[in-house]
Write a protein that holds these residues in place. Structure first.
Motif, short mmCIF file in Angstrom:
data_model
loop_
_atom_site.label_atom_id
_atom_site.label_comp_id
_atom_site.label_asym_id
_atom_site.label_seq_id
_atom_site.Cartn_x
_atom_site.Cartn_y
_atom_site.Cartn_z
N LYS A 46 0.82 -1.22 0.00
CA LYS A 46 0.00 0.00 0.00
C LYS A 46 0.85 1.27 0.00
N ASN A 73 -2.34 -8.05 -4.89
CA ASN A 73 -3.53 -7.50 -4.25
C ASN A 73 -3.99 -6.24 -4.98
N ASP A 74 -5.25 -6.18 -5.34
CA ASP A 74 -5.91 -4.99 -5.91
C ASP A 74 -5.45 -4.58 -7.30
N GLY A 90 -10.98 -6.98 -3.46
CA GLY A 90 -11.98 -6.83 -2.40
C GLY A 90 -13.31 -6.40 -2.98
N ASP A 93 -13.16 -3.19 -4.89
CA ASP A 93 -12.20 -3.06 -5.99
C ASP A 93 -12.90 -3.28 -7.33
MG MG Z 1 -8.46 -4.45 -1.90
#
Ligand code: MG
Ligand code: TZP
Length: 216
Positions: A46, A73-74, A90, A93
């Motif tokens: 992140k 992730n993402d 998620g 997303d």
């Molecule tokens: Mg996410």
């Protein structure tokens, strides 16, 4: 890709990286976890620029090699840039049908869910596995919400036919009950990346998971 989707059927410990919490750094954590037998790694970052992420993702991909699934992730763009095995996304997303259209049928898409209805919808919309979150309270993700408890794992597992990966507040002490209550695999971030010996911690978690699932 890949025959890597087949590995989803035999998951035990699932590593998610966290450079903010890591003692020795993300690359070291991945190296040690894979050396310990971890077969799935999610690069969750992140705090770095896209450029830094692409460079690091490419290194993680080589560490994973043919032995471990490598997901981002993402960031579908980063996954595509390094030809990762897939993504974990998620509820807030990229919608999963659009992610699938971008990534194609062969890539792995995992989706975070919090309850049975999200899990059923995840399977219907083509997720390859669900991450069920959070099992216990956790300080690692500030917006994770309150732990749902291990009993809920069974309900989700019984409602769908794709693997259930449990996440949130899991450690060596409570991981047996997570598997005994129906999780196919589990993530433990702080319990692993904050430890002095990531390899040993991963080996010990894998041993408990295999024993609890009867896959020893
Ligand atoms: Mg996410
Ligand atoms: N998603 C749901 S809970 C969580 C994430 C990324 C954090 C899990 O971290 P820990 O340290 O294993 O509780």
């Amino acid at each position: 890709m890949t025959g890597k989707k087949d590995l989803l059927a035999v998951l035990d410990f699932y590593l998610v990286t966290d450079s903010g919490l890591s003692k020795k750094g993300t690359l070291s954590d991945v190296q040690e976890a894979v050396a310990a037998g971890c077969r799935i790694v999610q690069y969750r970052e992140k705090n770095k620029s896209t450029k830094e992420m692409v460079a690091e993702a490419s290194q993680i991909k080589s560490i994973c090699g043919a032995d471990a699934i490598f997901l981002v992730n993402d960031r579908i763009d980063v996954a595509l840039a390094v030809d990762a095995d897939g993504v974990h996304i998620g509820q807030e997303d990229m919608p999963i049908d659009i992610a699938r259209a971008i990534l194609g049928a062969d890539k792995i898409i995992g989706l975070t869910v919090h309850n049975i209805s999200e899990a059923i919808e995840a399977e219907r919309s083509g997720a390859d596995y669900v991450g069920l979150s959070p099992i216990f309270d956790t300080a690692t993700k500030s917006d994770a919400g309150t732990g749902i408890g291990t009993e809920r794992i069974k309900d989700v597992k019984n409602a769908i036919n794709i693997p259930v990966v449990a996440i949130g507040g899991i450690n060596k002490q409570n991981c047996r009950s997570v598997i005994e209550n129906g999780a196919d695999s589990l993530v433990a971030i702080s319990a692993v990346v904050c430890s002095d010996d990531v390899k040993r911690e991963t080996q010990e978690l894998i041993a408990v998971i295999k024993s609890a699932s009867g896959r020893i």
